[in-house]
Enzyme design. Structure first.
Site, PDB file in Angstrom:
ATOM      1  N   ARG A 129      32.641  33.705  40.392  1.00 15.52           N
ATOM      2  CA  ARG A 129      33.191  34.968  40.896  1.00 15.52           C
ATOM      3  C   ARG A 129      34.466  35.364  40.152  1.00 15.52           C
ATOM      4  O   ARG A 129      35.556  35.407  40.738  1.00 15.52           O
ATOM      5  CB  ARG A 129      33.464  34.902  42.402  1.00 15.52           C
ATOM      6  N   ASP A 189      41.585  34.483  52.397  1.00 21.78           N
ATOM      7  CA  ASP A 189      41.820  34.791  50.987  1.00 21.78           C
ATOM      8  C   ASP A 189      43.335  34.861  50.773  1.00 21.78           C
ATOM      9  O   ASP A 189      44.074  35.304  51.659  1.00 21.78           O
ATOM     10  CB  ASP A 189      41.210  36.141  50.615  1.00 21.78           C
TER      11      ASP A 189
END
Length: 439
Positions: A312, A217
């Site tokens: 998301r 991430d």
């Protein structure tokens, strides 16, 4: 005493002198000398302002204020994720994929033990390998290669730290910033770009058809507490996954999330940031079985922009998440859009005055997706210029296999600045969100 008159000529000379002093560097005004690296979160600015607030490295002494221009300087300044109060100012572009001498590294430099993508694909082709989890020489080589890259790109951020970009062009490229089991952190005014995983793993049983899983991430909060993320831009940079090839019938994904908040992280405010050109942007809570997240994952998202994000934005489990004054833009050529708000297990999303702009093939019913969720509070949602009730629309158009969501999420936001209309927020966020736009 008799005062002598001042001539017009003398008055003109004084005025010219003042102007000259300003031109050659007379003291600047307070606005011109603003030092954002010492700023702390306002007392009412969302969940990160609760229980003592978030100050980051504002208490750092002069010996722990650093200006960094490359990976080596950044790593030294972070001091292994120590809790010593520190301020780190990023100047220019820092590339995480570099060695200790600053030489650029690519995927071939990390590959080891005979790993190659060609061999990996041949070894684990589902038509011959089947549905078992990859194992054996090529998977072991992939893991060893991935570990070498992780040593470079995973960068730990400790407690009592402020990371701030200087000016309007501070970039951290290729890195996965990780705030793990640390609190009181501020990250502002920096672009986090292209956390590119060279060695995705094939997961045969994911999603029924199998899928590629990447490791990094751009920013990952795990067990983090009291974190303020402000005026950050996060994206895949010049390597969008949409342009990657397909293997085993699935897109060969090199990126994971832009911002994931998991493992009982708590008291987080994300403001005036931009998340763009990505598939799975933001995950809050990583597992339906992570019951330790109950009572945690209290997060405020306000005045953020989600543009060209497939899904998301965010997907939530367990958390009490306040979403207000955010801007969502689905581009005209987006044919892979899935949803924006994911209402997951025991989630409690409280959404106010958010604005959505989509092309004609994306309907209001597409914006919310229930993942075993039960409740959603929403008011003031703007869809292509029209006020809509996303809760009612979701319940009217869900698949039938999904239970209706209720409006009672069991809480109301205790902290938050005055909330603007969705129309105003849409305009202001378009102009002001993201790195380099602090005013």
């Amino acid at each position: 005493m008799r005062l002598l008159p001042v001539s017009r000529t003398r008055m003109l000379h004084v005025a010219l002198g003042i102007a000259l002093l300003a031109a050659i560097g007379a003291p600047a005004s307070a606005d011109d000398t603003r030092d954002i690296s010492r700023e702390t979160l306002a007392a009412d600015d969302g969940w990160a302002a609760a229980e003592g607030g978030t100050t980051g490295g504002a208490a750092a002494d002069d010996a722990h204020v650093f200006t960094v221009r490359n990976r080596a300087e950044l790593v030294r300044a972070l001091d292994g994720g120590s809790a010593t109060p520190k301020i780190i100012r990023i100047a220019g572009t820092i590339d995480a994929n570099t060695d200790d001498e600053g030489r650029r590294l690519d995927c071939a430099d990390y590959a080891t033990d005979g790993y190659s993508l060609k061999k990996y694909l041949a070894a684990y082709d589902p038509r011959t390998w089947g549905s078992a989890k990859p194992s054996g020489p090529q998977e072991e080589a992939r893991q060893a290669s991935a570990a070498r890259q992780a040593e470079r790109v995973e960068i730990a951020v400790g407690a009592n730290t402020t990371i701030v970009g200087l000016g309007d062009s501070a970039v951290l490229e290729g890195a996965s910033l990780q705030i793990k089991d640390a609190g009181n952190v501020i990250i502002r005014n920096v672009e986090l770009r292209d956390a590119y995983d060279c060695f995705p793993v094939w997961q045969p049983n994911t999603g029924g058809l199998g899928d590629w899983k990447s490791a990094y991430d751009n920013l990952w909060l795990r067990g983090a507490r009291q974190v303020w993320i402000d005026h950050v831009t996060a994206s895949d940079g010049d390597h969008p996954d949409a342009e990657e090839p397909t293997y085993f019938g699935r897109n060969y994904l090199h990126h994971d999330g832009l911002l994931d908040i998991t493992n009982a992280s708590d008291l987080v405010t994300v403001s005036w940031s931009r998340f763009a050109d990505h598939d799975k942007a933001m995950l809050v809570g990583n597992s339906d079985s992570a019951t330790g997240d109950r009572g945690k994952l209290r997060i405020t998202l306000h005045h953020n922009e989600f543009e060209s994000v497939v899904q998301r934005a965010p997907r939530v489990r367990f958390g009490q998440v306040h979403l207000y004054n955010n801007r969502y833009v689905v581009p005209d050529d987006a044919h892979d859009y899935r949803y924006s708000w994911g209402v997951g297990t025991e989630s409690a999303i409280y959404a106010e005055n958010n604005a959505f702009t989509t092309p004609g093939h994306v309907e209001a019913a597409d914006l919310v997706k229930s993942w075993n969720g039960s409740a959603l509070h929403q008011t003031g949602s703007l869809f292509n210029g029209f006020l809509v009730d996303l809760l009612a629309i979701n319940n009217a158009y869900n698949s039938g296999s999904e239970r209706d969501l209720t409006a009672d999420v069991g809480w109301t936001p205790p902290l938050g600045a005055p909330i603007d209309s969705a129309v105003k927020a849409d305009h202001d966020v378009a102009r002001g969100a993201g790195a380099g736009r602090i005013r």
